[in-house]
Design an enzyme around this catalytic site. Sequence first.
Site, PDB file in Angstrom:
ATOM      1  NE  ARG A   1      85.638 -38.199  87.717  1.00 55.91           N
ATOM      2  CZ  ARG A   1      85.078 -36.988  88.505  1.00 55.91           C
ATOM      3  NH1 ARG A   1      86.622 -36.074  87.977  1.00 55.91           N
ATOM      4  NH2 ARG A   1      84.555 -36.905  89.186  1.00 55.91           N
TER       5      ARG A   1
ATOM      6  CD  GLU B   1      81.296 -30.087  87.164  1.00 57.77           C
ATOM      7  OE1 GLU B   1      81.615 -30.675  88.632  1.00 57.77           O
ATOM      8  OE2 GLU B   1      81.066 -29.477  86.907  1.00 57.77           O
TER       9      GLU B   1
ATOM     10  CD  GLU C   1      80.857 -29.771  93.912  1.00 60.19           C
ATOM     11  OE1 GLU C   1      80.779 -30.861  92.959  1.00 60.19           O
ATOM     12  OE2 GLU C   1      81.864 -29.141  93.215  1.00 60.19           O
TER      13      GLU C   1
ATOM     14  CB  ALA D   1      94.590 -42.767  97.361  1.00 61.03           C
ATOM     15  N   PRO D   2      95.302 -42.658 101.721  1.00 59.17           N
ATOM     16  CG  PRO D   2      94.754 -43.761 103.014  1.00 59.17           C
ATOM     17  CD  PRO D   2      94.169 -43.306 101.342  1.00 59.17           C
ATOM     18  N   GLY D   3      98.256 -43.128 101.438  1.00 61.11           N
ATOM     19  CA  GLY D   3      99.607 -43.586 101.249  1.00 61.11           C
ATOM     20  C   GLY D   3      99.650 -42.369 100.569  1.00 61.11           C
TER      21      GLY D   3
ATOM     22  CD  GLU E   1      78.835 -32.818  90.253  1.00 59.04           C
ATOM     23  OE1 GLU E   1      79.019 -34.180  90.284  1.00 59.04           O
ATOM     24  OE2 GLU E   1      80.233 -32.259  90.520  1.00 59.04           O
TER      25      GLU E   1
END
Length: 178
Positions: free
Chosen positions: A58, A136, A88, A109-111, A92
């Site tokens: 990542r 990937e 998916e 991350a709704p904010g 994967e």
Amino acid sequence: MKQISSRAVYTNPWMTVREDGVRRADGSEGIYGVVDKPDYALVIPLDGDRLHLVEQFRYPLGLRRWEFPQGTAPDRLDMEATELAARELREETGLRAAELVELGTLDVAPGLSSQRGRVFLATGLTQGEHDRELEEQDMRAAWFTRAEFEKMVASAEITDAQSIAAYTLLLLHERQQS
């Protein structure tokens, strides 16, 4: 809060960052930064007591992380959630599911972001060839028992918030079934 303006400040094939002018309930104005990304599907492959995870690098974290298979449709295509989940899973892991059951929805991350995810339980699994995207290619996949998964969460080997939340949805689903 009401949007009064909007402008894209950055766009690439995977996301748009925009800055919205807003008017608050008291009439004051401000700005809000939003990351728009397409909705994703996350799949929990379950075979008896075993969960199938993938591990990949990542980039933003600079770390390899174990997580459930998950992703968005290529080129921001609008794809039905169950179809995306099957894609998916196959892409994967190479696994195909006889049954996909939707467990719930997660807000990343709704904010900060408009992205939402749908979580699926995959059972009746058969193995085939994976078809990973370029990013990937170094991905690994493996089976873990539930006890191993929970130990990995407790020891911060698994830190992906979506995977941990999805596991909670699985536990709630199982509780409702019994």
